[in-house]
Design a protein around this motif. Structure first.
Motif, PDB file in Angstrom:
ATOM      1  N   SER A  84       0.830  -1.209   0.000  1.00  0.00           N
ATOM      2  CA  SER A  84       0.000   0.000   0.000  1.00  0.00           C
ATOM      3  C   SER A  84       0.861   1.254   0.000  1.00  0.00           C
ATOM      4  N   GLN A 127      -0.193  -7.777  -5.355  1.00  0.00           N
ATOM      5  CA  GLN A 127      -1.555  -8.277  -5.232  1.00  0.00           C
ATOM      6  C   GLN A 127      -1.693  -9.675  -5.840  1.00  0.00           C
ATOM      7  N   THR A 154     -11.223  -6.334  -4.143  1.00  0.00           N
ATOM      8  CA  THR A 154      -9.804  -6.032  -4.394  1.00  0.00           C
ATOM      9  C   THR A 154      -9.433  -6.279  -5.851  1.00  0.00           C
ATOM     10  N   HIS A 157     -10.442  -3.287  -7.933  1.00  0.00           N
ATOM     11  CA  HIS A 157      -9.475  -2.205  -7.738  1.00  0.00           C
ATOM     12  C   HIS A 157      -8.197  -2.487  -8.516  1.00  0.00           C
ATOM     13  N   TRP A 202      -7.988   2.863  -2.554  1.00  0.00           N
ATOM     14  CA  TRP A 202      -7.263   1.779  -1.899  1.00  0.00           C
ATOM     15  C   TRP A 202      -7.057   2.058  -0.408  1.00  0.00           C
TER      16      TRP A 202
END
Length: 213
Positions: A84, A127, A154, A157, A202
């Protein structure tokens, strides 16, 4: 004397005729261009989309007994936090890219655009790795209602980040071909709006999915 003045005017007219002409979008009643207004409207619709996905996750984040691993069985908070941070740093490089084209510094523009794309690609790679680990631990897409809601949220995204990377690469190619002059800096700014949006989304997803018990 009159002939000299007339000749000077002809030279100025010829120079202006060959000068690059900016073609900005027509301003709207809001004071911004049509293109930027369209992007804001698109992002507003995306807020509704992610709002629905986040709400669905909150409803189904607690797996039924015996339906497979739960969030705290598979989540790796330190790894996701590092991933992140990488994505959030890409917002800084995007700001620097917009600043570079406004100054007419095309070399730094390409440097920061490539840097932003690489940071986004690093996030996507993280990811993919995370999803692979979860699947190997028994958390597939159809394992439980939690897993379906988690992967959908997720994953959507991740698709948005991937689209943003494609947009960034397209800007780099346009710049290399000389088709991204200073008067088209709004194009970079609009892509920046999209990129900042996926970063902000996010932050919300990370807080809701990974941090809130």
């Amino acid at each position: 004397m009159a002939e000299i003045v007339a000749h000077h005017r002809e030279l100025l007219a010829e120079r202006d005729a060959h000068a690059p002409v900016a073609h900005p979008d027509h301003a709207t009643n809001t004071g911004i261009s049509n293109t930027k207004l369209a992007m804001w409207l698109f992002l507003a619709s995306e807020c509704l989309l992610f709002g629905g996905l986040i709400t669905t996750y909150l409803l189904y984040k607690h797996p039924l007994p015996g339906s497979g691993p739960g969030p705290h069985d598979v989540f790796d908070i330190p790894f996701t936090s590092a991933s992140s941070f990488v994505l959030l740093m890409s917002s800084l490089t995007m700001v620097l890219a917009v600043s570079a084209i406004e100054r007419g510094d095309h070399h730094r523009l390409r440097v920061w655009l490539v840097g932003t794309a690489l940071l986004g690609a690093t996030f996507i790679a993280g990811q993919v790795y995370e999803f692979t680990v979860f699947y190997n631990e028994g958390l597939g897409y159809t394992t439980s209602r939690f897993s379906s809601a988690f992967y959908t949220l997720t994953g959507f995204h991740g698709v948005h980040v991937t689209v943003g990377i494609i947009m960034l690469v397209s800007l780099v190619l346009l710049s290399l071909r000389g088709r991204l002059p200073e008067h088209r800096s709004e194009t970079v700014e609009i892509v920046g709006l999209y990129w900042h949006f996926v970063d902000v989304v996010w932050i919300l997803i990370f807080a809701v999915v990974y941090l809130i018990p």
